[in-house]
Design an enzyme around this catalytic site. Structure first.
Site, short mmCIF file in Angstrom:
data_model
loop_
_atom_site.label_atom_id
_atom_site.label_comp_id
_atom_site.label_asym_id
_atom_site.label_seq_id
_atom_site.Cartn_x
_atom_site.Cartn_y
_atom_site.Cartn_z
N LYS A 1 43.19 32.73 40.03
CA LYS A 1 43.44 34.12 40.41
C LYS A 1 42.12 34.87 40.30
CE LYS A 1 47.21 32.65 37.76
NZ LYS A 1 48.08 32.08 38.73
N ASP B 1 31.96 42.42 46.97
CA ASP B 1 30.52 42.57 47.26
C ASP B 1 29.66 41.70 46.35
OD1 ASP B 1 31.24 44.33 49.23
OD2 ASP B 1 30.67 46.13 48.13
N ASP C 1 37.21 33.67 15.66
CA ASP C 1 36.34 34.40 14.75
C ASP C 1 35.98 35.81 15.25
OD1 ASP C 1 36.38 32.24 13.06
OD2 ASP C 1 34.45 31.44 13.71
#
Length: 486
Positions: free
Chosen positions: A406, A411, A231
């Site tokens: 993957k 940080d 949608d």
């Protein structure tokens, strides 16, 4: 008579060396990484006929004439669509975290569209959770469903996904399903394509594998994206194929595949929709641009940094942009860098960036599966371990199955997740997708997932690794020779 055969022999010899010279020129004219060019030239001159045939099959990124023409015809309308979308400035962020600023600027300049804000995002770490969530969303779909996967294997909860998709099509929802021909070979040989088409689902076999066309198009160019769009508002992407891991490749001896998926709500679905539209146009010639009706996307204003950038790779996309995004992200790291990949065959630039990050004090972790489904990649990746370990990179071998996730987390703030492996095939060849997510809450969730992976992994000790048997080093170097071609 002898003169005739002598002429024939000389002509054959001349044609043979002319063919070698011609392929050599093709290798040298195309600008590529020097190790890749040298590997091709060595193969061509050591095994001339095998090398020439292999290069003609796999040496160049050849999409095929018809698909290339369709891609070229599609982009003017896609460019106009992006310009129209940029006419809604409230969808785009003008804020970013320090660590994400450079990579988001790169994506905006190279792809023509900035990061999108106002998205809800949820990290799904269980295949059951991802499939059940998908079934629920497909069941509630009202207008359209677009799906693309590399592998669709029926069985388990995937059966329910297929049933929900067909049920939605029967009640009038426009359903399009694109699957890679090679990755979903068993699906296309089963009754399911006919059943889905009878239910009204438009099923397309992407990049059809045909022996008759091996010299007209590169056969190992694959549709490796994983996306579900519902949608123009709900989107899924990540590393998981449309499989139930309890049933998938159980005879491979590597355990269950471990993946993640991101479920998103908001403007990002439309950005992913233009990627699907391009893929669909390449395969079918049909243009199905996503709706730009802003009423379809309830905007969610947020006070914190929350932006998502979508990067596509493959023919028709800006060349090397995912590779550049990875490099910039790695160089942006100041404290921690955690990377997970099933296939570790980095380019020289990526290898140098990772090593440099560790050498300048960043705590760098790379998590790879202990057991891999590809023997070739498994040995080739080990050839990079010594250099990484010497630079101070911490390498962990995951022991809880085949870690297929993957992900890159910088940080604990900047996340890159999607379908891209850290190998040449993903970075330079296949149709792939990566999500660049600048969001501290999502980064926190991804960090917890990666910490779980680390807890189920074995750290490689540099001293022990340096004392591994000599025969292993020989095999590693042998497969490393082919790494530019993997």
């Amino acid at each position: 008579m002898m003169t005739f055969y002598t002429v024939i022999n000389w002509l054959l010899l001349f044609g043979y060396w002319l063919l070698i010279a011609g392929v050599t020129l093709k290798v040298m004219i195309k600008r590529r990484a020097v190790p890749s060019s040298m590997a091709w030239l060595l193969i061509i001159y050591i095994l001339p006929l095998v090398g020439i045939i292999t290069y003609l099959l796999f040496g160049e990124l050849n999409l095929g004439k018809r698909r290339a023409e369709r891609s070229k015809a599609f982009w003017p309308s896609a460019a106009k669509w992006m310009e129209d979308m940029k006419g809604t400035p409230c969808l785009f962020t003008n804020r970013s975290s320090e660590v994400a600023r450079s990579v988001l600027q790169l994506c905006e300049h190279r792809q023509g569209m900035g990061g999108l804000k106002g998205n809800g995002i949820q990290l799904l770490t269980s295949a059951d959770d991802a499939l059940k969530s998908l079934i629920h969303d497909i069941t509630l779909a009202k207008n359209n469903i677009e799906i693309v996967f590399y592998v669709w294997q029926s069985g388990g909860l995937v059966e329910q996904v297929g049933e929900a998709l067909m049920a939605s099509s029967r009640r009038g929802v426009r359903c399009r399903l694109m699957l890679d021909s090679a990755g979903s070979l068993s699906f296309f040989r089963s009754p399911y394509p006919a059943l889905m088409r009878d239910a009204g689902v438009h099923v397309v076999e992407a990049l059809h594998v045909s022996i008759l066309r091996v010299f007209l198009r590169r056969m190992d160019l694959r549709q490796h994206r994983k996306m579900v769009l519902i949608d123009n508002y709900i989107a899924y992407s990540g590393s998981m194929n449309m499989v139930d891991p309890r049933l998938f490749k159980q005879d491979a001896g590597v355990g269950q595949w471990i993946d993640i998926m991101a479920r998103m709500e908001g403007p990002v679905a439309r950005a992913m929709g233009i990627i699907f539209a391009c893929d669909w146009a390449i395969e079918t010639g049909e243009h199905i641009l996503p709706s730009l009706n802003t009423n379809l996307i309830p905007f969610k204003p947020t006070e914190d940094h929350n932006s998502i950038q979508v990067i596509a790779s493959g023919p028709g996309s800006p060349e090397g942009v995912i590779h550049q995004a990875l490099l910039i992200s790695i160089y942006s790291a100041r404290k921690t860098l955690v990377m997970t990949t099933p296939y570790l065959i980095p380019s020289d630039d990526l290898l140098q960036a990772i090593c440099t990050a560790a050498q300048r004090g960043v705590e760098v972790h790379i998590i790879v599966p202990r057991h891999n489904d590809s023997i070739l990649v498994n040995w080739a990746s080990r050839a990079f371990f010594s250099e990484l370990l010497e630079a101070g990179v911490l390498i962990h071998q995951f022991e809880g199955g085949l870690l297929h996730t993957k992900s890159v987390l910088v940080d604990r703030q900047l996340s890159l997740v999607g379908t891209v492996n850290l190998d040449m095939r993903s970075l330079w060849l296949n149709f792939e997708i990566t999500l660049v997510i600048d969001h501290n809450a999502f980064g926190y969730d991804l960090a917890r997932v990666q910490e779980d992976y680390l807890a189920r992994s074995q750290l490689i000790e540099a001293t022990i690794w340096s004392n591994r048997p000599y025969w292993q080093r020989i095999i590693e170097r042998l497969f490393y020779f082919f790494s530019p071609l993997l």
